[in-house]
Write a protein that holds these residues in place. Sequence first.
Motif, PDB file in Angstrom:
ATOM      1  N   ASP A 277       0.803  -1.231   0.000  1.00 53.00           N
ATOM      2  CA  ASP A 277       0.000   0.000   0.000  1.00 53.00           C
ATOM      3  C   ASP A 277       0.832   1.275   0.000  1.00 53.00           C
ATOM      4  OD1 ASP A 277      -2.425  -1.411  -0.120  1.00 53.00           O
ATOM      5  OD2 ASP A 277      -2.483  -1.611   2.058  1.00 53.00           O
ATOM      6  N   ALA A 278       2.158   1.171  -0.062  1.00 52.19           N
ATOM      7  CA  ALA A 278       3.010   2.365  -0.131  1.00 52.19           C
ATOM      8  C   ALA A 278       2.838   3.034  -1.490  1.00 52.19           C
ATOM      9  CB  ALA A 278       4.468   1.978   0.076  1.00 52.19           C
ATOM     10  N   TYR A 279       2.965   4.353  -1.506  1.00 51.58           N
ATOM     11  CA  TYR A 279       2.951   5.116  -2.750  1.00 51.58           C
ATOM     12  C   TYR A 279       4.391   5.455  -3.115  1.00 51.58           C
ATOM     13  CZ  TYR A 279      -2.036   5.750  -1.957  1.00 51.58           C
ATOM     14  OH  TYR A 279      -3.377   5.523  -1.770  1.00 51.58           O
ATOM     15  N   LEU A 280       4.707   5.287  -4.395  1.00 48.65           N
ATOM     16  CA  LEU A 280       6.054   5.587  -4.866  1.00 48.65           C
ATOM     17  C   LEU A 280       6.006   6.607  -5.990  1.00 48.65           C
ATOM     18  CD1 LEU A 280       7.612   2.008  -5.232  1.00 48.65           C
ATOM     19  CD2 LEU A 280       7.681   3.510  -3.237  1.00 48.65           C
ATOM     20  N   MET A 281       7.017   7.464  -6.029  1.00 51.22           N
ATOM     21  CA  MET A 281       7.256   8.318  -7.175  1.00 51.22           C
ATOM     22  C   MET A 281       8.396   7.642  -7.939  1.00 51.22           C
ATOM     23  SD  MET A 281       8.320  12.348  -7.477  1.00 51.22           S
ATOM     24  CE  MET A 281       9.689  12.178  -6.345  1.00 51.22           C
ATOM     25  N   LEU A 282       8.093   7.237  -9.166  1.00 58.38           N
ATOM     26  CA  LEU A 282       9.079   6.562  -9.999  1.00 58.38           C
ATOM     27  C   LEU A 282       9.759   7.572 -10.917  1.00 58.38           C
ATOM     28  CD1 LEU A 282       6.848   3.575 -11.172  1.00 58.38           C
ATOM     29  CD2 LEU A 282       8.342   3.660  -9.167  1.00 58.38           C
ATOM     30  N   TYR A 283      11.032   7.364 -11.160  1.00 60.83           N
ATOM     31  CA  TYR A 283      11.778   8.165 -12.128  1.00 60.83           C
ATOM     32  C   TYR A 283      11.900   7.317 -13.385  1.00 60.83           C
ATOM     33  CZ  TYR A 283      12.813  11.051  -8.107  1.00 60.83           C
ATOM     34  OH  TYR A 283      12.692  11.854  -7.004  1.00 60.83           O
ATOM     35  N   ILE A 284      11.388   7.844 -14.503  1.00 64.64           N
ATOM     36  CA  ILE A 284      11.223   7.075 -15.736  1.00 64.64           C
ATOM     37  C   ILE A 284      12.071   7.677 -16.854  1.00 64.64           C
ATOM     38  CG2 ILE A 284       9.528   6.273 -17.440  1.00 64.64           C
ATOM     39  CD1 ILE A 284       8.721   5.289 -14.738  1.00 64.64           C
ATOM     40  N   LYS A 285      12.718   6.803 -17.621  1.00 65.86           N
ATOM     41  CA  LYS A 285      13.369   7.252 -18.857  1.00 65.86           C
ATOM     42  C   LYS A 285      12.915   6.344 -19.991  1.00 65.86           C
ATOM     43  CE  LYS A 285      17.768   4.804 -19.075  1.00 65.86           C
ATOM     44  NZ  LYS A 285      19.204   4.921 -19.135  1.00 65.86           N
ATOM     45  N   ASN A 286      12.989   6.859 -21.194  1.00 65.69           N
ATOM     46  CA  ASN A 286      12.603   6.106 -22.393  1.00 65.69           C
ATOM     47  C   ASN A 286      11.183   5.544 -22.308  1.00 65.69           C
ATOM     48  OD1 ASN A 286      15.197   6.595 -23.412  1.00 65.69           O
ATOM     49  ND2 ASN A 286      15.989   4.685 -22.554  1.00 65.69           N
TER      50      ASN A 286
ATOM     51  N   LEU B 260       0.421  10.226  -0.117  1.00 70.43           N
ATOM     52  CA  LEU B 260      -0.650  10.455  -1.085  1.00 70.43           C
ATOM     53  C   LEU B 260      -0.823  11.947  -1.374  1.00 70.43           C
ATOM     54  CD1 LEU B 260      -2.888   9.220  -2.851  1.00 70.43           C
ATOM     55  CD2 LEU B 260      -4.405   9.388  -0.868  1.00 70.43           C
ATOM     56  N   LYS B 261      -0.714  12.790  -0.359  1.00 69.81           N
ATOM     57  CA  LYS B 261      -0.903  14.234  -0.537  1.00 69.81           C
ATOM     58  C   LYS B 261       0.178  14.871  -1.417  1.00 69.81           C
ATOM     59  CE  LYS B 261       1.442  15.337   3.762  1.00 69.81           C
ATOM     60  NZ  LYS B 261       1.281  15.737   5.133  1.00 69.81           N
ATOM     61  N   GLU B 262       1.298  14.194  -1.635  1.00 70.11           N
ATOM     62  CA  GLU B 262       2.385  14.716  -2.469  1.00 70.11           C
ATOM     63  C   GLU B 262       2.195  14.383  -3.958  1.00 70.11           C
ATOM     64  OE1 GLU B 262       6.442  14.178  -0.587  1.00 70.11           O
ATOM     65  OE2 GLU B 262       5.235  12.847   0.683  1.00 70.11           O
TER      66      GLU B 262
ATOM     67  N   ALA C 215      -2.970  12.164 -11.152  1.00 68.38           N
ATOM     68  CA  ALA C 215      -2.432  10.837 -10.856  1.00 68.38           C
ATOM     69  C   ALA C 215      -3.071  10.276  -9.588  1.00 68.38           C
ATOM     70  CB  ALA C 215      -0.914  10.916 -10.709  1.00 68.38           C
ATOM     71  N   LYS C 216      -3.294  11.135  -8.603  1.00 68.89           N
ATOM     72  CA  LYS C 216      -3.917  10.725  -7.352  1.00 68.89           C
ATOM     73  C   LYS C 216      -5.325  10.181  -7.589  1.00 68.89           C
ATOM     74  CE  LYS C 216      -3.679  13.675  -3.983  1.00 68.89           C
ATOM     75  NZ  LYS C 216      -3.954  14.752  -2.979  1.00 68.89           N
TER      76      LYS C 216
END
Length: 117
Positions: free
Chosen positions: A83-92, A104-106, A111-112
């Motif tokens: 249930d953790a929320y993650l911000m992923l860093y994506i390339k390509n 969640l508030k961030e 997206a939320k």
Amino acid sequence: MKKILGILGVLLVGAIVIFATVDFNRLGKEKAYVQITDTASVEETKLDSGEIIKRYWYKLPAYKENGDMIEVEFSGAKELRKDAYLMLYIKNGKEVTSYDEVQLKEIPQKAKEKLEG
């Protein structure tokens, strides 16, 4: 001559500080957000020393800041909290280079909404 050596010294120290503190896996990457809802699949690798290394793999839908969904696959050295929320860093487009746990508030509103609904 001393002035040139002083400038080179400052530049060298600056370069060392930059390379020591900047995470190039995150620099200039697109961001997407995901909630850990499924358990990971575990991949075990046995080293020559006999030690077993585990990687935890996740395949989940992630949402860009504008709400667009992408399917991502990434791994971690430890099992992530359910249930953790993650911000992923994506390339390509969908290659995950790094991640951070966020609240969640961030998460940006669009997206939320997709993660909650």
